[in-house]
Write a protein that holds these residues in place. Structure first.
Motif, PDB file in Angstrom:
ATOM      1  N   LEU A   1      51.297  86.860  47.070  1.00  0.00           N
ATOM      2  CA  LEU A   1      51.715  87.367  47.968  1.00  0.00           C
ATOM      3  C   LEU A   1      51.105  88.642  48.469  1.00  0.00           C
TER       4      LEU A   1
ATOM      5  N   LEU B   1      68.336  92.415  50.231  1.00  0.00           N
ATOM      6  CA  LEU B   1      67.329  93.292  50.292  1.00  0.00           C
ATOM      7  C   LEU B   1      66.044  93.950  51.932  1.00  0.00           C
ATOM      8  N   ALA B   2      66.644  94.744  51.422  1.00  0.00           N
ATOM      9  CA  ALA B   2      66.340  95.713  52.919  1.00  0.00           C
ATOM     10  C   ALA B   2      64.553  95.077  53.287  1.00  0.00           C
TER      11      ALA B   2
ATOM     12  N   ILE C   1      54.557  92.196  45.018  1.00  0.00           N
ATOM     13  CA  ILE C   1      54.198  92.255  43.527  1.00  0.00           C
ATOM     14  C   ILE C   1      53.691  90.856  43.022  1.00  0.00           C
ATOM     15  N   ILE C   2      53.994  89.712  43.620  1.00  0.00           N
ATOM     16  CA  ILE C   2      53.642  88.311  42.823  1.00  0.00           C
ATOM     17  C   ILE C   2      51.752  88.334  43.384  1.00  0.00           C
ATOM     18  N   PRO C   3      50.915  87.846  42.752  1.00  0.00           N
ATOM     19  CA  PRO C   3      49.728  88.237  42.994  1.00  0.00           C
ATOM     20  C   PRO C   3      49.369  86.833  44.453  1.00  0.00           C
TER      21      PRO C   3
ATOM     22  N   THR D   1      68.022  86.377  50.011  1.00  0.00           N
ATOM     23  CA  THR D   1      67.813  87.949  48.783  1.00  0.00           C
ATOM     24  C   THR D   1      68.627  88.629  50.245  1.00  0.00           C
TER      25      THR D   1
ATOM     26  N   GLU E   1      61.820  96.351  51.875  1.00  0.00           N
ATOM     27  CA  GLU E   1      61.983  96.161  50.081  1.00  0.00           C
ATOM     28  C   GLU E   1      61.457  94.529  49.989  1.00  0.00           C
ATOM     29  N   GLN E   2      61.837  93.982  50.649  1.00  0.00           N
ATOM     30  CA  GLN E   2      61.182  92.442  50.613  1.00  0.00           C
ATOM     31  C   GLN E   2      60.076  92.334  50.608  1.00  0.00           C
TER      32      GLN E   2
ATOM     33  N   ARG F   1      57.269  94.848  50.183  1.00  0.00           N
ATOM     34  CA  ARG F   1      57.185  95.222  49.178  1.00  0.00           C
ATOM     35  C   ARG F   1      57.390  94.868  48.053  1.00  0.00           C
ATOM     36  N   VAL F   2      58.617  94.292  47.355  1.00  0.00           N
ATOM     37  CA  VAL F   2      58.914  93.668  46.057  1.00  0.00           C
ATOM     38  C   VAL F   2      57.599  92.728  45.419  1.00  0.00           C
ATOM     39  N   PHE F   3      58.399  91.424  47.058  1.00  0.00           N
ATOM     40  CA  PHE F   3      57.738  90.011  47.005  1.00  0.00           C
ATOM     41  C   PHE F   3      56.213  90.013  46.630  1.00  0.00           C
TER      42      PHE F   3
ATOM     43  N   ALA G   1      51.513  88.594  51.839  1.00  0.00           N
ATOM     44  CA  ALA G   1      52.034  87.991  52.410  1.00  0.00           C
ATOM     45  C   ALA G   1      52.669  88.224  53.632  1.00  0.00           C
TER      46      ALA G   1
END
Lengths: 225, 194
Positions: B60, B45-46, B56-58, B43, B49-50, B52-54, B63
């Motif tokens: 993680l 991504l900033a 979302i996966i339960p 990736t 953002e990594q 925050r966005v990753f 993580a």
């Protein structure tokens, strides 16, 4: 990787080798270790199955007495049908082999020009820069290039094991010894998947100077692209 | 992504006995098995953002990121124009190029070019013939690819498409076995000729 293999091969024929390495004084953006043969992207060297293209290439290399692939086999860690290694252990093994070889002289110095009076192998990798980058440009003409990206690493202890489980795809393991598989699988429901997907494609990316003419290599394309 | 790195095929959620809608796989990163990488999640991504966005996966949600994904530009020379099959520069004798600079892609492929450049170098020093690798070997096929004129030259991984086809083999397993047998036989002939 190529430079280490080359140095070990040449030295194995009783030919003295001088190995120039820019670390630790200089380091590319992707490199972190001070040792040789650092794997900067995945820690997997792909399939062990000799009936895959990568598996066949490994068998050919072992047949020819390849040093680094042999090391990878010697220290492999569980990952289903893939050949994966601990990148620090792999790098340390290669470094030991080079440093303990009396025919190889290691000089930690950044090279800019190629004016050696003996056969010379350039294996400075895809992040070659500075003076050497220019020297090679002058000799070979304009470079071609592409962008690639590496994936994040997380700690196991921080994972929520109520929401993930161990399994290999199709439960395929090399020797069927590991009942639970060696991959941690993190499942998403349909709603979770679409929430994740929408957030991902709208997330903020790091700006790149060359953003306009970007060529991704499909094997290492960013997940958000 | 459900057909890419998050494809759920071959995975059964042990809690439900069913195939999940999508799945992220984590691969063991080190021998003590306390670090895992997100397979296929390279990736740009900033960093914030990594997380925050990753997250979302339960699995993680909390993580700890030991390394964030980063992106970089990879350069390689125009090998079809300047490199010979021995990996020596055509216009600069005694200079060999190996690794990803030579236009191969992948760790194993890079190691291969290091080995071949060394063999060519050794042959020069010993004043013997440079070893030749037949196109039926993956090594020969890759060397052939990176040194053959190509207006859209791009780095290449080992793949069966580079090998001369075996038209009479319909069964996939038999065909791959035949590729393997043909390659190793040819390679042994090369070794014997040295």
């Amino acid at each position: 990787l190529a430079g280490c293999e080359a140095a070990l091969q040449v030295a194995s024929k009783n030919i003295p080798v001088t190995l120039y390495e820019q670390k630790p004084a200089n380091r590319s953006k992707a490199h972190r270790l001070d040792t040789f043969a650092e794997l900067v992207c995945s820690n997997s060297l792909k399939s062990l199955d000799r009936l895959t293209a990568s598996g066949l290439l490994k068998q050919e290399l072992l047949t020819l007495g390849c040093k680094l692939i042999q090391i990878a086999f010697d220290i492999k860690i569980p990952s289903g049908s893939a050949l994966s290694v601990d990148r620090k252990v792999f790098s340390a093994k290669v470094t030991d082999l080079i440093k303990s070889n009396s025919l190889i002289t290691v000089i930690n110095q950044r090279i800019g020009e190629l004016n050696f009076d003996c056969p010379t192998i350039i294996a400075t990798g895809p992040l070659t820069d500075g003076k050497l980058y220019q020297t090679l440009w002058d000799m070979c003409g304009q470079y071609l290039n592409f962008f690639d990206a590496v994936s994040p690493i997380v700690s196991k202890e921080s994972l929520d094991f109520d929401h993930c489980f161990l399994a290999d795809r199709y439960d395929k393991t090399e020797d069927n010894k590991i009942e639970n598989g060696s991959y941690i699988n993190c499942p998403l429901s349909k709603d979770e998947y679409f929430e994740f997907y929408n957030q991902l494609i709208n997330a903020r990316q790091v700006a790149f100077k060359e953003w306009d003419n970007i060529n991704y290599f499909e094997g290492c394309m960013p997940i958000e692209a | 992504m459900r057909f890419g790195p998050m494809r759920p095929v071959g995975i059964v959620d042990k809690r439900t006995g069913k195939r999940p809608y999508a799945v992220l796989q984590l691969r063991q990163e080190n021998s003590s098995a306390d670090m895992y990488n997100l397979v296929g999640f390279q990736t740009s991504l900033a960093f914030g953002e990594q997380k925050r966005v990753f997250g979302i996966i339960p699995a993680l949600k909390n993580a700890e990121f030991l390394r964030y994904g980063v992106m970089h530009r990879n350069s390689f020379i125009n090998s079809p124009n300047v490199l010979s099959k021995s990996l020596e520069l055509k216009d600069y004798k005694d200079i060999f190029v190996a690794g990803q600079l030579s236009g191969v892609e992948g760790y194993v492929e890079s190691i291969m070019t290091g080995l071949i450049a060394a063999k060519s170098c050794i042959a020069k020093i010993d004043n013997t013939d440079t070893p030749k690798f037949d196109q039926t070997t993956m090594i020969g096929a890759l060397l052939n690819y990176i040194t053959t004129k190509n207006s859209k030259f791009a780095p290449m991984n080992a793949n069966f498409g580079l090998l001369p086809p075996l038209d009479n083999m319909r069964d996939k397993y038999q065909r791959k076995q035949a590729y393997y047998d043909r390659s190793i036989k040819s390679l042994k002939q090369t070794i014997d000729s040295l």
